[in-house]
Design a protein around this motif. Structure first.
Motif, PDB file in Angstrom:
ATOM      1  N   ALA A  15     -51.011 -14.248 -61.909  1.00 54.47           N
ATOM      2  CA  ALA A  15     -51.016 -13.347 -60.756  1.00 54.47           C
ATOM      3  C   ALA A  15     -51.566 -11.977 -61.112  1.00 54.47           C
ATOM      4  CB  ALA A  15     -49.597 -13.207 -60.206  1.00 54.47           C
ATOM      5  N   SER A  16     -51.551 -11.636 -62.395  1.00 50.11           N
ATOM      6  CA  SER A  16     -51.982 -10.298 -62.816  1.00 50.11           C
ATOM      7  C   SER A  16     -53.484 -10.212 -63.077  1.00 50.11           C
ATOM      8  CB  SER A  16     -51.215  -9.879 -64.069  1.00 50.11           C
ATOM      9  OG  SER A  16     -51.717 -10.559 -65.204  1.00 50.11           O
ATOM     10  N   ILE A  17     -54.185 -11.331 -62.974  1.00 47.91           N
ATOM     11  CA  ILE A  17     -55.636 -11.282 -63.178  1.00 47.91           C
ATOM     12  C   ILE A  17     -56.260 -10.555 -61.990  1.00 47.91           C
ATOM     13  CG2 ILE A  17     -57.726 -12.605 -63.596  1.00 47.91           C
ATOM     14  CD1 ILE A  17     -55.938 -14.980 -64.349  1.00 47.91           C
ATOM     15  N   PRO A  18     -56.968  -9.464 -62.245  1.00 46.09           N
ATOM     16  CA  PRO A  18     -57.541  -8.685 -61.141  1.00 46.09           C
ATOM     17  C   PRO A  18     -58.688  -9.406 -60.443  1.00 46.09           C
ATOM     18  CG  PRO A  18     -58.206  -7.757 -63.254  1.00 46.09           C
ATOM     19  CD  PRO A  18     -57.263  -8.864 -63.553  1.00 46.09           C
ATOM     20  N   LEU A  44     -49.581 -26.762 -65.273  1.00 47.75           N
ATOM     21  CA  LEU A  44     -48.870 -26.007 -64.237  1.00 47.75           C
ATOM     22  C   LEU A  44     -49.773 -25.740 -63.041  1.00 47.75           C
ATOM     23  CD1 LEU A  44     -46.850 -23.371 -66.276  1.00 47.75           C
ATOM     24  CD2 LEU A  44     -46.039 -25.453 -65.178  1.00 47.75           C
ATOM     25  N   LEU A  45     -50.995 -25.325 -63.295  1.00 49.02           N
ATOM     26  CA  LEU A  45     -51.905 -25.035 -62.185  1.00 49.02           C
ATOM     27  C   LEU A  45     -52.172 -26.289 -61.370  1.00 49.02           C
ATOM     28  CD1 LEU A  45     -54.512 -22.553 -63.678  1.00 49.02           C
ATOM     29  CD2 LEU A  45     -52.313 -22.117 -62.592  1.00 49.02           C
ATOM     30  N   SER A  46     -52.215 -27.431 -62.053  1.00 48.54           N
ATOM     31  CA  SER A  46     -52.483 -28.682 -61.336  1.00 48.54           C
ATOM     32  C   SER A  46     -51.338 -29.043 -60.405  1.00 48.54           C
ATOM     33  CB  SER A  46     -52.704 -29.815 -62.332  1.00 48.54           C
ATOM     34  OG  SER A  46     -51.469 -30.230 -62.896  1.00 48.54           O
ATOM     35  N   GLN A  47     -50.181 -28.448 -60.659  1.00 43.03           N
ATOM     36  CA  GLN A  47     -49.012 -28.799 -59.850  1.00 43.03           C
ATOM     37  C   GLN A  47     -48.707 -27.767 -58.783  1.00 43.03           C
ATOM     38  OE1 GLN A  47     -46.161 -29.328 -62.988  1.00 43.03           O
ATOM     39  NE2 GLN A  47     -46.945 -31.356 -63.528  1.00 43.03           N
ATOM     40  N   LEU A  48     -49.543 -26.755 -58.667  1.00 39.79           N
ATOM     41  CA  LEU A  48     -49.333 -25.748 -57.629  1.00 39.79           C
ATOM     42  C   LEU A  48     -49.534 -26.368 -56.248  1.00 39.79           C
ATOM     43  CD1 LEU A  48     -51.277 -22.696 -59.096  1.00 39.79           C
ATOM     44  CD2 LEU A  48     -48.807 -22.927 -58.847  1.00 39.79           C
ATOM     45  N   PRO A  49     -48.777 -25.924 -55.273  1.00 36.60           N
ATOM     46  CA  PRO A  49     -48.967 -26.415 -53.911  1.00 36.60           C
ATOM     47  C   PRO A  49     -50.279 -25.882 -53.329  1.00 36.60           C
ATOM     48  CG  PRO A  49     -47.362 -24.636 -53.944  1.00 36.60           C
ATOM     49  CD  PRO A  49     -47.673 -24.969 -55.374  1.00 36.60           C
ATOM     50  N   ASP A  51     -50.792 -24.381 -50.678  1.00 33.76           N
ATOM     51  CA  ASP A  51     -50.684 -23.107 -49.963  1.00 33.76           C
ATOM     52  C   ASP A  51     -50.241 -21.952 -50.860  1.00 33.76           C
ATOM     53  OD1 ASP A  51     -48.118 -23.795 -50.484  1.00 33.76           O
ATOM     54  OD2 ASP A  51     -47.508 -24.071 -48.408  1.00 33.76           O
ATOM     55  N   THR A  52     -50.363 -22.144 -52.185  1.00 34.62           N
ATOM     56  CA  THR A  52     -49.942 -21.079 -53.092  1.00 34.62           C
ATOM     57  C   THR A  52     -50.786 -19.821 -52.924  1.00 34.62           C
ATOM     58  OG1 THR A  52     -49.604 -20.512 -55.401  1.00 34.62           O
ATOM     59  CG2 THR A  52     -51.487 -21.879 -54.908  1.00 34.62           C
ATOM     60  N   HIS A  57     -57.669 -19.820 -59.133  1.00 36.47           N
ATOM     61  CA  HIS A  57     -59.122 -20.007 -59.239  1.00 36.47           C
ATOM     62  C   HIS A  57     -59.746 -19.059 -60.252  1.00 36.47           C
ATOM     63  CE1 HIS A  57     -58.189 -17.017 -56.141  1.00 36.47           C
ATOM     64  NE2 HIS A  57     -59.301 -16.420 -56.503  1.00 36.47           N
ATOM     65  N   ARG A  58     -59.003 -18.032 -60.687  1.00 33.81           N
ATOM     66  CA  ARG A  58     -59.557 -17.094 -61.671  1.00 33.81           C
ATOM     67  C   ARG A  58     -59.330 -17.585 -63.091  1.00 33.81           C
ATOM     68  NH1 ARG A  58     -56.787 -12.363 -58.550  1.00 33.81           N
ATOM     69  NH2 ARG A  58     -58.053 -12.346 -56.662  1.00 33.81           N
ATOM     70  N   VAL A  59     -58.870 -18.808 -63.251  1.00 32.21           N
ATOM     71  CA  VAL A  59     -58.635 -19.375 -64.583  1.00 32.21           C
ATOM     72  C   VAL A  59     -59.682 -20.437 -64.889  1.00 32.21           C
ATOM     73  CG1 VAL A  59     -56.960 -20.470 -66.089  1.00 32.21           C
ATOM     74  CG2 VAL A  59     -56.167 -18.985 -64.248  1.00 32.21           C
ATOM     75  N   VAL A  60     -60.406 -20.234 -65.973  1.00 35.61           N
ATOM     76  CA  VAL A  60     -61.439 -21.177 -66.397  1.00 35.61           C
ATOM     77  C   VAL A  60     -61.199 -21.557 -67.854  1.00 35.61           C
ATOM     78  CG1 VAL A  60     -63.141 -20.243 -64.795  1.00 35.61           C
ATOM     79  CG2 VAL A  60     -62.962 -19.302 -67.101  1.00 35.61           C
TER      80      VAL A  60
END
Length: 103
Positions: A15-18, A44-49, A51-52, A57-60
């Motif tokens: 959440a802190s990624i600008p 963890l990201l794969s399990q996000l709902p 509507d999160t 998307h800022r993670v590569v």
DNA sequence: GTTGTGACTACCA
DNA sequence: ATGGTAGCCACAA
């Protein structure tokens, strides 16, 4: 005592990624205080709902690529969001200059 | 307890 | 650059 779980810390770091910047799975894990857990970050990201509000998307990956099947719906959504935030892309790859993310 | 899985990474040919 | 491999570790069965 540590009532906080890895998962919650990871969420906070993501959440802190600008806006306009990206981070790698490894960076997230390291920042969260759990080096070596890059895979788990992906899990963890794969399990996000759907509507999160988390900016997943800022993670590569470490190569600057979107770590999703190229034909998938999620891939297209991530690519579209990165572009809309001004991230320069080479195909499915982020230009290496936008890595300078620091908390 | 063991085994298999994975939105990862570093290393090597 | 490209592809394969080994190490990594939380989690679910």
């Amino acid at each position: 005592m540590s009532a906080i779980k890895i998962q919650e810390i990871v969420w906070q770091v993501v959440a802190s990624i600008p806006v306009g910047k990206v981070a790698t799975y490894g960076q997230i894990a390291r920042q969260a205080g759990y080096p070596g857990h890059a895979r788990y970050v992906g899990t963890l990201l794969s399990q996000l709902p759907e509507d999160t509000h988390l900016p997943w998307h800022r993670v590569v990956n470490a190569r600057g690529e979107i770590s999703l099947p190229v034909k998938s719906h999620s891939f297209n959504r991530q690519l579209a969001r990165l572009r809309s935030e001004g991230i320069e892309m080479k195909g499915s790859r982020v230009s290496l200059q936008q890595y300078g993310w620091k908390p």
